[in-house]
Each structure stands twice: as C-alpha cells, then as structure tokens.
Design a protein around this motif. Structure first.
Motif, mmCIF file in Angstrom:
data_model
loop_
_atom_site.group_PDB
_atom_site.id
_atom_site.type_symbol
_atom_site.label_atom_id
_atom_site.label_comp_id
_atom_site.label_asym_id
_atom_site.label_seq_id
_atom_site.Cartn_x
_atom_site.Cartn_y
_atom_site.Cartn_z
ATOM 1 N N VAL A 7 -7.978 -4.124 -3.194
ATOM 2 C CA VAL A 7 -7.681 -3.922 -1.603
ATOM 3 C C VAL A 7 -8.647 -2.923 -1.358
ATOM 4 O O VAL A 7 -8.770 -1.509 -1.819
ATOM 5 N N ALA A 8 -9.796 -3.266 -0.383
ATOM 6 C CA ALA A 8 -10.631 -2.276 -0.056
ATOM 7 C C ALA A 8 -10.327 -2.039 1.391
ATOM 8 O O ALA A 8 -10.554 -3.068 2.353
ATOM 9 N N ASP A 9 -10.458 -0.679 1.895
ATOM 10 C CA ASP A 9 -10.263 -0.384 3.280
ATOM 11 C C ASP A 9 -10.413 1.001 3.467
ATOM 12 O O ASP A 9 -10.020 1.956 2.634
ATOM 13 N N ASP A 10 -11.352 1.702 4.389
ATOM 14 C CA ASP A 10 -11.484 3.034 4.413
ATOM 15 C C ASP A 10 -10.236 3.806 4.947
ATOM 16 O O ASP A 10 -10.254 5.049 4.865
ATOM 17 N N GLN A 11 -9.386 3.301 5.359
ATOM 18 C CA GLN A 11 -8.072 3.852 5.917
ATOM 19 C C GLN A 11 -7.150 3.939 4.706
ATOM 20 O O GLN A 11 -6.503 2.868 4.441
ATOM 21 N N LEU A 13 -3.973 4.935 4.549
ATOM 22 C CA LEU A 13 -2.547 4.324 4.820
ATOM 23 C C LEU A 13 -2.530 3.030 4.778
ATOM 24 O O LEU A 13 -1.705 2.212 4.232
ATOM 25 N N VAL A 14 -3.419 2.301 5.481
ATOM 26 C CA VAL A 14 -3.601 1.020 5.523
ATOM 27 C C VAL A 14 -3.603 0.462 3.978
ATOM 28 O O VAL A 14 -3.105 -0.875 3.571
ATOM 29 N N ARG A 15 -4.620 0.857 3.256
ATOM 30 C CA ARG A 15 -4.988 0.557 1.818
ATOM 31 C C ARG A 15 -3.567 0.554 1.081
ATOM 32 O O ARG A 15 -3.362 -0.555 0.266
ATOM 33 N N SER A 16 -3.102 1.787 1.152
ATOM 34 C CA SER A 16 -1.960 1.833 0.082
ATOM 35 C C SER A 16 -0.689 1.065 0.763
ATOM 36 O O SER A 16 0.220 0.634 -0.193
ATOM 37 N N GLY A 17 -0.709 0.904 2.044
ATOM 38 C CA GLY A 17 0.605 0.046 2.562
ATOM 39 C C GLY A 17 0.431 -1.279 2.223
ATOM 40 O O GLY A 17 1.280 -2.074 1.686
ATOM 41 N N ILE A 28 1.787 -10.854 -8.250
ATOM 42 C CA ILE A 28 0.808 -10.089 -7.806
ATOM 43 C C ILE A 28 0.559 -8.841 -8.444
ATOM 44 O O ILE A 28 1.472 -8.049 -8.636
ATOM 45 N N GLU A 29 -0.628 -8.667 -8.704
ATOM 46 C CA GLU A 29 -1.018 -7.298 -9.412
ATOM 47 C C GLU A 29 -2.111 -6.457 -9.061
ATOM 48 O O GLU A 29 -3.112 -7.235 -8.539
ATOM 49 N N ILE A 30 -2.111 -5.362 -8.411
ATOM 50 C CA ILE A 30 -3.089 -4.547 -7.807
ATOM 51 C C ILE A 30 -3.924 -4.004 -8.894
ATOM 52 O O ILE A 30 -3.438 -3.036 -9.543
ATOM 53 N N ALA A 34 -10.467 0.487 -3.076
ATOM 54 C CA ALA A 34 -11.831 0.845 -2.871
ATOM 55 C C ALA A 34 -11.762 1.474 -1.190
ATOM 56 O O ALA A 34 -10.996 1.040 -0.399
ATOM 57 N N GLY A 35 -12.495 2.378 -1.153
ATOM 58 C CA GLY A 35 -12.694 3.144 0.461
ATOM 59 C C GLY A 35 -13.729 2.858 1.188
ATOM 60 O O GLY A 35 -13.893 3.183 2.266
ATOM 61 N N ASP A 36 -14.810 1.957 0.517
ATOM 62 C CA ASP A 36 -15.943 1.602 1.271
ATOM 63 C C ASP A 36 -16.482 0.418 0.583
ATOM 64 O O ASP A 36 -16.058 -0.081 -0.532
ATOM 65 N N GLY A 37 -17.555 -0.239 1.091
ATOM 66 C CA GLY A 37 -18.184 -1.603 0.586
ATOM 67 C C GLY A 37 -18.738 -1.402 -0.830
ATOM 68 O O GLY A 37 -18.651 -2.247 -1.702
ATOM 69 N N VAL A 38 -19.393 -0.128 -0.913
ATOM 70 C CA VAL A 38 -19.915 -0.023 -2.317
ATOM 71 C C VAL A 38 -18.904 0.092 -3.286
ATOM 72 O O VAL A 38 -19.020 -0.503 -4.479
ATOM 73 N N GLU A 39 -17.953 0.762 -3.146
ATOM 74 C CA GLU A 39 -16.739 0.863 -4.099
ATOM 75 C C GLU A 39 -16.046 -0.602 -4.289
ATOM 76 O O GLU A 39 -15.529 -0.855 -5.279
ATOM 77 N N ALA A 40 -16.090 -1.099 -3.206
ATOM 78 C CA ALA A 40 -15.282 -2.439 -3.394
ATOM 79 C C ALA A 40 -16.079 -3.485 -4.267
ATOM 80 O O ALA A 40 -15.488 -4.227 -5.080
ATOM 81 N N VAL A 41 -17.466 -3.608 -4.136
ATOM 82 C CA VAL A 41 -18.369 -4.330 -4.827
ATOM 83 C C VAL A 41 -18.153 -3.880 -6.461
ATOM 84 O O VAL A 41 -17.988 -4.848 -7.323
#
Length: 223
Positions: A7-11, A13-17, A28-30, A34-41
C-alpha cells in the motif's frame, strides 16, 4: 496462498487504514507500505507483491511515474488511488499499465473485492467508472486539439467476432453479459478476449477499453 499487497500513500492514516482492512482478510497479506513513489517502487522490488495500491499524487515520485516503472519492470498489478473520479492522471496511469483505480472513499467490501479481482488477473471495469473516465478524457483531449477520431486500421487483425467482443467489452460488459449478447458460452468469450489482447499487444481489459476508444470503435456517449 495469500495475495501479497503493498500500500503506497503519502497520507499515513489512509495508508494504515487500507492496510488494516486488507490485513484482516484471511487471503490477503500486507507485505509493505510506502509513503511516496520512490518507496513504492523499492517496496515492489523488495517484496514482489501481487498487487500495489498506489496513490496518484505523492512527493518525490508521483504515482504515474511509479506505475510506469512497476508495470514495466514486474508482473505486479497496479491499482491507482485517487480523490478525484475524473482525474486525467488516472487515465495516464491506466495507459501506463495500471489495472484500474479506486476512489479513496471506497467502501471496505469494494476495496477487498478490488484487490481480489486484480490479483486474479482481471481489471477494475465495473461499475464502468473506468470506461466513463477514459471516454471523458479522450473526448476532452480531442476537443482541445480539434483532432478527428484516429483510424481503426489497427483493429483489422481482429475477426468480426473478436471486434464485436472488444466493442462490448469497451461498453463495460462482463464476460457473462458478453456471452449473453453474442449467444455464446463464457469460455468462448474468454477465448475471444484473450485473442483480442494478444493480437493488439494489450496488457489487460483496461487497455482494451482505451484502445477501443482511441481507435474509434467506440465513441464517447455510445450506449
């Protein structure tokens, strides 16, 4: 075997939710956040997930560029997260290979369903939100550029039945609905869809919808 998700989102609360909702599912397993695009990749490269939920607007590297990299370098399926249901960046992400998009106010059950659908190799076309998005953006782009609809010559490689399957698919019909419309079995429809994707070099049903609109096979407003 569980569905592995990043899950990649800079917010936060959204990410953790989203992570909490998905992690509560037995299948499903998390495997990363990631908090930005670089971390997502980087997370996709490190954890090799089945699905990446990717915010369209993030610092350092936005979701569009991250989607291009992930779709081009891995078999991970990308679902874009956005606050806006008619965001032109979403269209660009779909064109780059994303399998669909979700609004951030998506219902819990719809979020879980979307992850399962995408992990199974399908795309987020129902309830035809993606189709409406593609039609809207293409219509506005043509109007701004005063360009006519492009030639449908690319579709000449398709048989008549495959072309009809693509037209119905672009209208947002499911395999079952296409089978009913064409008076054939769902297995036959799946074969036609597979042939369409293969002949046109498309990644999935979302890109097939884009191709149908761009080629002029289906036009915005077509019932």
């Amino acid at each position: 075997m569980s569905i592995r998700v990043v899950v990649a989102d800079d917010q936060e609360l959204v990410r953790s939710g989203f992570s909490m909702i998905l992690e509560a599912q037995p299948d499903i397993e998390i495997v990363g956040e990631a908090g930005d695009g670089v971390e997502a990749v980087a997370a996709v490269q490190r954890h090799a997930p089945d699905v990446l939920l990717l915010d369209i607007r993030m610092p350092r590297m936005d979701g569009l560029e991250a989607a291009r990299l992930v779709c081009g370098q891995s078999g991970c399926r990308v679902v874009m997260l956005t606050t806006f249901d008619l965001d032109e960046y979403v269209y660009e992400a779909l064109y780059a290979g994303a399998s669909g998009f979700l609004l951030k106010d998506v219902r819990r059950d719809d979020l879980v369903h979307a992850v399962r659908v995408v992990a199974a190799g399908d795309s987020l076309l129902a309830p035809s939100v993606t189709r409406r998005l593609v039609a809207d953006v293409i219509r506005r782009r043509r109007a701004e550029a005063a360009e006519p609809a492009p030639s449908s010559a690319r579709l000449d490689v398709l048989t008549a039945r495959e072309g009809e399957t693509l037209r119905l698919l672009a209208r947002g019909l499911s395999n079952a609905e296409i089978a009913t419309a064409l008076f054939v079995s769902e297995h036959t429809v799946k074969t036609h869809v597979s042939n369409v994707l293969g002949k046109l070099g498309l990644r999935d049903r979302v890109q097939a919808v884009i191709c149908a609109y761009e080629s002029g096979l289906v036009t915005p407003g077509t019932p």
